[in-house]
Design a protein around this motif. Structure first.
Motif, PDB file in Angstrom:
ATOM      1  N   ASN A   1     -47.375  35.110 -46.376  1.00  0.00           N
ATOM      2  CA  ASN A   1     -47.591  33.977 -45.333  1.00  0.00           C
ATOM      3  C   ASN A   1     -46.264  33.793 -44.802  1.00  0.00           C
ATOM      4  O   ASN A   1     -46.512  33.089 -43.575  1.00  0.00           O
ATOM      5  CB  ASN A   1     -47.940  32.582 -46.144  1.00  0.00           C
ATOM      6  CG  ASN A   1     -49.360  32.735 -46.782  1.00  0.00           C
ATOM      7  OD1 ASN A   1     -50.161  33.398 -46.195  1.00  0.00           O
ATOM      8  ND2 ASN A   1     -49.584  32.144 -47.742  1.00  0.00           N
ATOM      9  N   ALA A   2     -45.145  34.116 -45.195  1.00  0.00           N
ATOM     10  CA  ALA A   2     -43.669  33.680 -44.299  1.00  0.00           C
ATOM     11  C   ALA A   2     -43.845  34.678 -43.224  1.00  0.00           C
ATOM     12  O   ALA A   2     -43.317  33.846 -41.966  1.00  0.00           O
ATOM     13  CB  ALA A   2     -42.614  34.177 -45.600  1.00  0.00           C
ATOM     14  N   GLY A   3     -44.254  35.886 -43.180  1.00  0.00           N
ATOM     15  CA  GLY A   3     -44.272  36.418 -41.943  1.00  0.00           C
ATOM     16  C   GLY A   3     -45.317  35.820 -40.876  1.00  0.00           C
ATOM     17  O   GLY A   3     -44.931  35.911 -39.619  1.00  0.00           O
ATOM     18  N   SER A   4     -46.320  35.455 -41.333  1.00  0.00           N
ATOM     19  CA  SER A   4     -47.473  34.841 -40.588  1.00  0.00           C
ATOM     20  C   SER A   4     -46.740  33.449 -39.763  1.00  0.00           C
ATOM     21  O   SER A   4     -47.017  33.277 -38.667  1.00  0.00           O
ATOM     22  CB  SER A   4     -48.574  34.545 -41.176  1.00  0.00           C
ATOM     23  OG  SER A   4     -49.104  35.772 -41.531  1.00  0.00           O
ATOM     24  N   ILE A   5     -46.132  33.002 -40.533  1.00  0.00           N
ATOM     25  CA  ILE A   5     -45.628  31.441 -40.162  1.00  0.00           C
ATOM     26  C   ILE A   5     -44.654  31.811 -39.154  1.00  0.00           C
ATOM     27  O   ILE A   5     -44.475  31.296 -38.035  1.00  0.00           O
ATOM     28  CB  ILE A   5     -45.126  30.873 -41.441  1.00  0.00           C
ATOM     29  CG1 ILE A   5     -46.301  30.209 -42.395  1.00  0.00           C
ATOM     30  CG2 ILE A   5     -44.101  29.554 -40.946  1.00  0.00           C
ATOM     31  CD1 ILE A   5     -45.700  29.507 -43.801  1.00  0.00           C
ATOM     32  N   LEU A   6     -43.645  32.681 -39.420  1.00  0.00           N
ATOM     33  CA  LEU A   6     -42.743  32.947 -38.613  1.00  0.00           C
ATOM     34  C   LEU A   6     -43.269  33.390 -37.202  1.00  0.00           C
ATOM     35  O   LEU A   6     -42.780  33.275 -36.137  1.00  0.00           O
ATOM     36  CB  LEU A   6     -41.671  34.011 -39.071  1.00  0.00           C
ATOM     37  CG  LEU A   6     -40.511  33.652 -40.081  1.00  0.00           C
ATOM     38  CD1 LEU A   6     -40.079  34.946 -40.668  1.00  0.00           C
ATOM     39  CD2 LEU A   6     -39.731  32.665 -39.792  1.00  0.00           C
ATOM     40  N   ALA A   7     -44.251  34.481 -37.384  1.00  0.00           N
ATOM     41  CA  ALA A   7     -44.841  34.836 -35.920  1.00  0.00           C
ATOM     42  C   ALA A   7     -45.463  33.884 -35.169  1.00  0.00           C
ATOM     43  O   ALA A   7     -45.209  34.017 -34.053  1.00  0.00           O
ATOM     44  CB  ALA A   7     -45.877  36.049 -36.444  1.00  0.00           C
ATOM     45  N   MET A   8     -45.959  32.821 -35.907  1.00  0.00           N
ATOM     46  CA  MET A   8     -46.719  31.623 -35.260  1.00  0.00           C
ATOM     47  C   MET A   8     -45.617  30.971 -34.698  1.00  0.00           C
ATOM     48  O   MET A   8     -45.840  30.279 -33.562  1.00  0.00           O
ATOM     49  CB  MET A   8     -47.452  30.634 -36.371  1.00  0.00           C
ATOM     50  CG  MET A   8     -48.430  29.613 -35.586  1.00  0.00           C
ATOM     51  SD  MET A   8     -48.953  28.745 -36.871  1.00  0.00           S
ATOM     52  CE  MET A   8     -50.221  29.775 -37.556  1.00  0.00           C
ATOM     53  N   ALA A   9     -44.529  30.653 -35.271  1.00  0.00           N
ATOM     54  CA  ALA A   9     -43.549  29.790 -34.517  1.00  0.00           C
ATOM     55  C   ALA A   9     -42.698  30.564 -33.324  1.00  0.00           C
ATOM     56  O   ALA A   9     -42.638  30.042 -32.355  1.00  0.00           O
ATOM     57  CB  ALA A   9     -42.201  29.782 -35.836  1.00  0.00           C
ATOM     58  N   GLY A  10     -42.916  31.979 -33.489  1.00  0.00           N
ATOM     59  CA  GLY A  10     -42.266  32.556 -32.292  1.00  0.00           C
ATOM     60  C   GLY A  10     -43.233  32.622 -30.907  1.00  0.00           C
ATOM     61  O   GLY A  10     -42.713  32.125 -29.947  1.00  0.00           O
ATOM     62  N   TRP A  11     -44.643  32.686 -31.358  1.00  0.00           N
ATOM     63  CA  TRP A  11     -45.525  32.335 -30.475  1.00  0.00           C
ATOM     64  C   TRP A  11     -45.475  31.038 -29.799  1.00  0.00           C
ATOM     65  O   TRP A  11     -45.686  30.816 -28.381  1.00  0.00           O
ATOM     66  CB  TRP A  11     -47.055  32.830 -30.808  1.00  0.00           C
ATOM     67  CG  TRP A  11     -47.391  34.084 -30.891  1.00  0.00           C
ATOM     68  CD1 TRP A  11     -47.507  34.946 -32.037  1.00  0.00           C
ATOM     69  CD2 TRP A  11     -47.219  35.029 -29.942  1.00  0.00           C
ATOM     70  NE1 TRP A  11     -47.809  36.223 -31.813  1.00  0.00           N
ATOM     71  CE2 TRP A  11     -47.753  36.547 -30.435  1.00  0.00           C
ATOM     72  CE3 TRP A  11     -47.184  35.211 -28.539  1.00  0.00           C
ATOM     73  CZ2 TRP A  11     -47.718  37.403 -29.653  1.00  0.00           C
ATOM     74  CZ3 TRP A  11     -47.223  36.219 -27.836  1.00  0.00           C
ATOM     75  CH2 TRP A  11     -47.479  37.474 -28.314  1.00  0.00           C
ATOM     76  N   LEU A  12     -45.123  29.962 -30.546  1.00  0.00           N
ATOM     77  CA  LEU A  12     -45.209  28.681 -29.990  1.00  0.00           C
ATOM     78  C   LEU A  12     -43.768  28.600 -29.002  1.00  0.00           C
ATOM     79  O   LEU A  12     -43.797  27.929 -28.037  1.00  0.00           O
ATOM     80  CB  LEU A  12     -45.070  27.690 -31.288  1.00  0.00           C
ATOM     81  CG  LEU A  12     -46.276  27.437 -31.904  1.00  0.00           C
ATOM     82  CD1 LEU A  12     -46.173  26.398 -33.167  1.00  0.00           C
ATOM     83  CD2 LEU A  12     -47.500  26.629 -30.890  1.00  0.00           C
ATOM     84  N   LEU A  13     -42.871  29.176 -29.652  1.00  0.00           N
ATOM     85  CA  LEU A  13     -41.771  29.084 -28.533  1.00  0.00           C
ATOM     86  C   LEU A  13     -41.902  29.804 -27.346  1.00  0.00           C
ATOM     87  O   LEU A  13     -41.248  29.456 -26.116  1.00  0.00           O
ATOM     88  CB  LEU A  13     -40.451  29.884 -29.486  1.00  0.00           C
ATOM     89  CG  LEU A  13     -39.886  28.938 -30.686  1.00  0.00           C
ATOM     90  CD1 LEU A  13     -38.843  29.607 -31.475  1.00  0.00           C
ATOM     91  CD2 LEU A  13     -39.257  27.748 -29.982  1.00  0.00           C
ATOM     92  N   ILE A  14     -42.742  31.056 -27.335  1.00  0.00           N
ATOM     93  CA  ILE A  14     -42.911  31.633 -26.296  1.00  0.00           C
ATOM     94  C   ILE A  14     -44.050  30.936 -25.468  1.00  0.00           C
ATOM     95  O   ILE A  14     -43.615  30.897 -24.046  1.00  0.00           O
ATOM     96  CB  ILE A  14     -43.900  32.821 -26.509  1.00  0.00           C
ATOM     97  CG1 ILE A  14     -42.706  33.965 -27.067  1.00  0.00           C
ATOM     98  CG2 ILE A  14     -44.295  33.552 -25.458  1.00  0.00           C
ATOM     99  CD1 ILE A  14     -43.054  35.524 -27.532  1.00  0.00           C
ATOM    100  N   LEU A  15     -44.695  30.368 -25.557  1.00  0.00           N
ATOM    101  CA  LEU A  15     -45.679  29.248 -25.023  1.00  0.00           C
ATOM    102  C   LEU A  15     -44.686  27.991 -24.341  1.00  0.00           C
ATOM    103  O   LEU A  15     -44.743  27.979 -23.308  1.00  0.00           O
ATOM    104  CB  LEU A  15     -46.722  28.534 -25.703  1.00  0.00           C
ATOM    105  CG  LEU A  15     -47.741  29.408 -26.231  1.00  0.00           C
ATOM    106  CD1 LEU A  15     -48.551  28.581 -26.982  1.00  0.00           C
ATOM    107  CD2 LEU A  15     -48.626  29.822 -24.970  1.00  0.00           C
ATOM    108  N   LEU A  16     -43.760  27.894 -24.897  1.00  0.00           N
ATOM    109  CA  LEU A  16     -42.746  26.864 -24.473  1.00  0.00           C
ATOM    110  C   LEU A  16     -41.976  27.283 -23.244  1.00  0.00           C
ATOM    111  O   LEU A  16     -41.568  26.566 -22.259  1.00  0.00           O
ATOM    112  CB  LEU A  16     -41.954  26.018 -25.532  1.00  0.00           C
ATOM    113  CG  LEU A  16     -40.751  25.192 -24.946  1.00  0.00           C
ATOM    114  CD1 LEU A  16     -41.237  24.128 -24.451  1.00  0.00           C
ATOM    115  CD2 LEU A  16     -40.037  24.626 -26.301  1.00  0.00           C
ATOM    116  N   ALA A  17     -41.352  28.267 -23.579  1.00  0.00           N
ATOM    117  CA  ALA A  17     -40.474  29.189 -22.430  1.00  0.00           C
ATOM    118  C   ALA A  17     -41.189  29.480 -21.313  1.00  0.00           C
ATOM    119  O   ALA A  17     -40.833  29.365 -20.088  1.00  0.00           O
ATOM    120  CB  ALA A  17     -39.955  30.580 -23.202  1.00  0.00           C
TER     121      ALA A  17
END
Length: 288
Positions: free
Chosen positions: A162-178
């Motif tokens: 789950n750690a990898g999935s959580i990190l990937a989700m956080a990355g996508w949220l930051l990309i949406l913000l960018a």
């Protein structure tokens, strides 16, 4: 108009975004208030130097006033940039140490790049230099940060569970913000002074944002592949610069053409950008 008062007003206006005409109007309005205060102080018996200093002192701190005007003109943008920078820094260190502890791989160049872009965004959000071309610099950093985050999401594939999935989700949220910041900066915060070309400016900006994200992502993917699979003895990594440089040069060419009113040629370059990126993606999927 007193030169010292005019310089003071100009320094405040330069700390705000917008077109040159908008900053000039703001500068003239503030200079008028300063001049009126100066005249009253002269009538009260102060010397010219004392009146100048008192007028500027009563007006307030230039940097603080500039930031307040900026915040009023562009609400929540500073908070959005701060969120992106802080989130990117946390994401970078979280991904780096997660990959290091689970896959025993240290992607130090990626961490350095992520830290540099996040720190640059933080500096611009806190106290942006007055002389910067903010539209160009901010968009460039947002696009670069998007590519860095995409590379980080690729790295999270090495983190199990789950750690990898959580990190990937956080990355996508930051990309949406960018991406939201890029589109806001391009289409809303910095409207063109060329009313006749405004719709073309916005359309080409939107296209360039999209092609820029893809181009920078391709460059960073090539760099990631080099770091992951090369022994570091060759210079293949230089090819990673080609997509991003191609986009930057064509972007600059488009603005020069728009400034000269050559709208069709500018749109033609947009089509060229899309065609080249589509060909690169098609080649990639064919190889893989």
């Amino acid at each position: 108009m007193r030169p010292a008062l005019l310089r003071f007003a100009r320094e405040i206006s330069r700390r705000t975004d917008g077109t040159r005409m908008e900053r000039q109007d703001l500068e003239e309005e503030m200079a008028g208030h300063l001049e009126a205060t100066f005249s009253r102080l002269i009538e009260e018996g102060h010397t010219e130097q004392e009146a100048e200093e008192l007028a500027m002192s009563r007006f307030g701190d230039g940097k603080r006033i500039g930031r307040q005007i900026q915040q009023a003109l562009y609400p929540y943008r500073r908070e959005m940039i701060l969120g992106l920078s802080a989130g990117s820094l946390l994401f970078g260190f979280a991904v780096f140490f997660s990959v290091l502890l689970t896959a025993w791989s240290a992607y130090i160049p990626w961490l350095i790049l992520c830290s540099l872009t996040g720190s640059a965004l933080l500096a611009l959000a806190v106290d942006p230099p007055a002389s910067l071309n903010r539209r160009f610099v901010l968009n460039g950093l947002f696009l670069l940060q998007t590519g860095v985050l995409l590379s980080g999401i690729l790295l999270t594939s090495a983190v199990p569970g789950n750690a990898g999935s959580i990190l990937a989700m956080a990355g996508w949220l930051l990309i949406l913000l960018a991406m939201a910041l890029v589109y806001r900066t391009s289409a809303y915060d910095y409207r063109t002074r060329r009313v006749r070309l405004e719709k073309h400016d916005m359309a080409i900006n939107a296209a360039n944002v999209t092609t820029g994200i893809l181009s920078v992502s391709i460059s960073l993917f090539i760099l990631w592949a080099y770091l992951a699979f090369s022994d570091g003895t060759d210079r293949v990594w230089m090819f990673a610069l080609i997509p991003a440089l191609f986009w930057a040069l064509t972007y600059a060419a488009q603005w020069l053409l728009l400034a000269k009113g050559r709208v069709k040629t500018a749109y033609g370059i947009t089509g060229l950008q899309i065609a080249v990126i589509a060909a690169a993606l098609a080649l990639f999927f064919r190889i893989t």
